[in-house]
Design a protein around this motif. Sequence first.
Motif, mmCIF file in Angstrom:
data_model
loop_
_atom_site.group_PDB
_atom_site.id
_atom_site.type_symbol
_atom_site.label_atom_id
_atom_site.label_comp_id
_atom_site.label_asym_id
_atom_site.label_seq_id
_atom_site.Cartn_x
_atom_site.Cartn_y
_atom_site.Cartn_z
ATOM 1 N N UNK A 279 9.696 -17.979 -4.325
ATOM 2 C CA UNK A 279 10.967 -17.739 -5.015
ATOM 3 C C UNK A 279 10.871 -17.758 -6.227
ATOM 4 N N UNK A 280 11.661 -17.137 -7.150
ATOM 5 C CA UNK A 280 11.458 -17.121 -8.696
ATOM 6 C C UNK A 280 12.412 -18.138 -8.972
ATOM 7 N N UNK A 281 12.003 -18.631 -10.386
ATOM 8 C CA UNK A 281 12.719 -19.585 -10.885
ATOM 9 C C UNK A 281 14.108 -19.500 -10.894
ATOM 10 N N UNK A 282 14.594 -18.246 -11.292
ATOM 11 C CA UNK A 282 15.887 -17.937 -11.369
ATOM 12 C C UNK A 282 16.324 -16.909 -10.349
ATOM 13 N N UNK A 283 17.202 -17.415 -9.658
ATOM 14 C CA UNK A 283 17.820 -16.337 -8.610
ATOM 15 C C UNK A 283 18.123 -15.174 -8.823
ATOM 16 N N UNK A 284 18.593 -14.950 -10.142
ATOM 17 C CA UNK A 284 18.787 -13.605 -10.579
ATOM 18 C C UNK A 284 17.751 -12.727 -11.125
ATOM 19 N N UNK A 285 16.707 -13.138 -10.811
ATOM 20 C CA UNK A 285 15.357 -12.586 -11.226
ATOM 21 C C UNK A 285 14.411 -11.939 -10.155
ATOM 22 N N UNK A 286 14.011 -11.057 -9.878
ATOM 23 C CA UNK A 286 13.203 -10.639 -8.845
ATOM 24 C C UNK A 286 12.000 -10.551 -9.361
ATOM 25 N N UNK A 287 11.456 -10.514 -10.447
ATOM 26 C CA UNK A 287 10.064 -10.577 -10.922
ATOM 27 C C UNK A 287 9.875 -11.989 -11.048
ATOM 28 N N UNK A 288 8.418 -12.202 -10.779
ATOM 29 C CA UNK A 288 8.036 -13.511 -10.793
ATOM 30 C C UNK A 288 7.685 -14.077 -12.269
#
Length: 457
Positions: free
Chosen positions: A6-15
Amino acid sequence: MQNNITTASTNESRPKVLIVGAGLAGLALGMILQKSDTPYEIVERAPEIKTLGAAISLTGTVAPMFKQVGIWNEFCTLSRELAAVQVITAPEMETAFLVPVAENAAKRYGAEGRLLPRPALYDLFIRQVPKDRLHLGKKVVTTEQGPNGVLVRCADGSEFRGDILVGADGAYSSVRQSLYAQLKEENKLPEPDGLPLPFTSICLVGQTRPLDVSQFPDLAKPQCQFKNILGKDKPYSWGTFTTKQNTVCYVCMKFLSEEGSREKGTFKNSDWSSEAAQAMCNEVRDFPIVSGGDNQLTLGDLFDWTPKELISKVMLEEKFNPSAGEGGNNAIHDAIVLANYIHALPNKPTVEEVEAAFASYKQERISWVEDAYTVSQAFRIMCDAGWKATFVRFLMKNMPKWVNGIFERRVLSNRPQVYFLPRDETPVLMAPAPQASLNLKRPERKYVVAEGITQPV
C-alpha cells in the motif's frame, strides 16, 4: 493471493520512492522522477551539500537524458569539451602517450565528452529537485520492510514512509548494511557481500580560485586540458584539469600496498575535512605539474591558490578509479534505467512486481557496469608503479587505432534514455545499443476492495 504494497499516502495510487543519499545517483534519480507522476523523497545525512571535490568528466552518453530533462544547454555552458588525456612521466615530465577521445563524437554518437567542476554539476542537479523533496541532516539508522511498505528511521527521530527504498548512499550504505544484517540473520547473505571492501588508495582533491591565463596558460585553450602525471618509482599519480570557470581542478592519488590496505581497512567513513588533507598536502607539495607554459609549477602552487576548506582527502575503496571517469557516467545511467522500471510499475504494485522490476533493472545494467569496472581497473593499474603498470602503459601506447575504435564504439553505444519523456532524436552515425527499458509501458489494471484490502483483479 498476492502480497500487496500500500502507498504511504492513501490518496495516492503511485508507489512512493524513498531515495537515501543525495550524491549524483540519488539526485539524478530524483531529477528524472520529478518529470513523472511518481512521488519521491531524498534523504541525505549531511546537514548541507558542501562544494567539495575536483572535476568530473562525463561522456556524451548522458546527453540524451540531459536533453530530455532540459539541462543539456546549461551543462554545456558550465563545462568544456575534453581533449585527449596527456599521460606524463615524472620527474622527466615527458609525455609518455595520449589517451585519445572519440573523433567527431558529436556527429557519430550525438555529443562529445565534457568536463566540469564536480560542485557545478551537483548544483545543476540540485536545482532540478524541489527543496521540499530534499531532506538534509537525516542520518538513516534503521530501515524496516513490512506488508505496508518501507519505514526509514533517522538519528534525529524523524521517520519516512514509502513503498520502494533506493540506497544511493555509497559503498558503506546504511541501506545496504541494514539489508545485509537482515539477510545474514536469515542465512541468505552471499559470502562475498559479507566481506569488507578494502581501501586501495588515498585521494586528495581540490579546485583553485579563478586564475589568470598568465598564471596557468592552459586555461586559454578552449578544450579541457587533462594532464595525468605518473610518479616514477613512487606509488602516486596526480593530474590537473582546466575548467570553463578558469579554475584548475586537481587530484593526487596515493596507491596503497596490500599491507597498507589492510591497515586502512578499519576506516568506514571517508574523511573529507581540510585538517585531514593538510598532512598529505605537505607530503606531495613539491610534485611538479604542467601548466602549458614556461611556468615551473608544483602541486604546492595549486594548494596556495585554493581556499583551505576546498581541499579534501578521502579513502577510496576497490571500485571505480575516479581518474577513469566511469563512476559518474554509470551513476547517471543507473538512475535512468531504474527510473524507467519504477515508472512502468502499475498503480499499487505487488511485492512480486517490484522485485521483478529490480531484477530486470539489474539484468539490463550488469554487463555495462562490469565493462566499466574493467576499464577503471586498467586505468588504476596504469597509474600505479611496478611491472603491471609498465605493461599496461605499453599496451595503451601501442594500441592500434582500430582496436581502440572497438572499445570506443562499445562504450559510447550505451546511451540510455527515459522512456516516458519525449525521445532525443539527435541525428547520429552510430546507432545506440538496444535498451530494454526504452520499450516499457505501464500496464492498466483494475482493482477491487475485499475485506478492507485493495487487490488487483
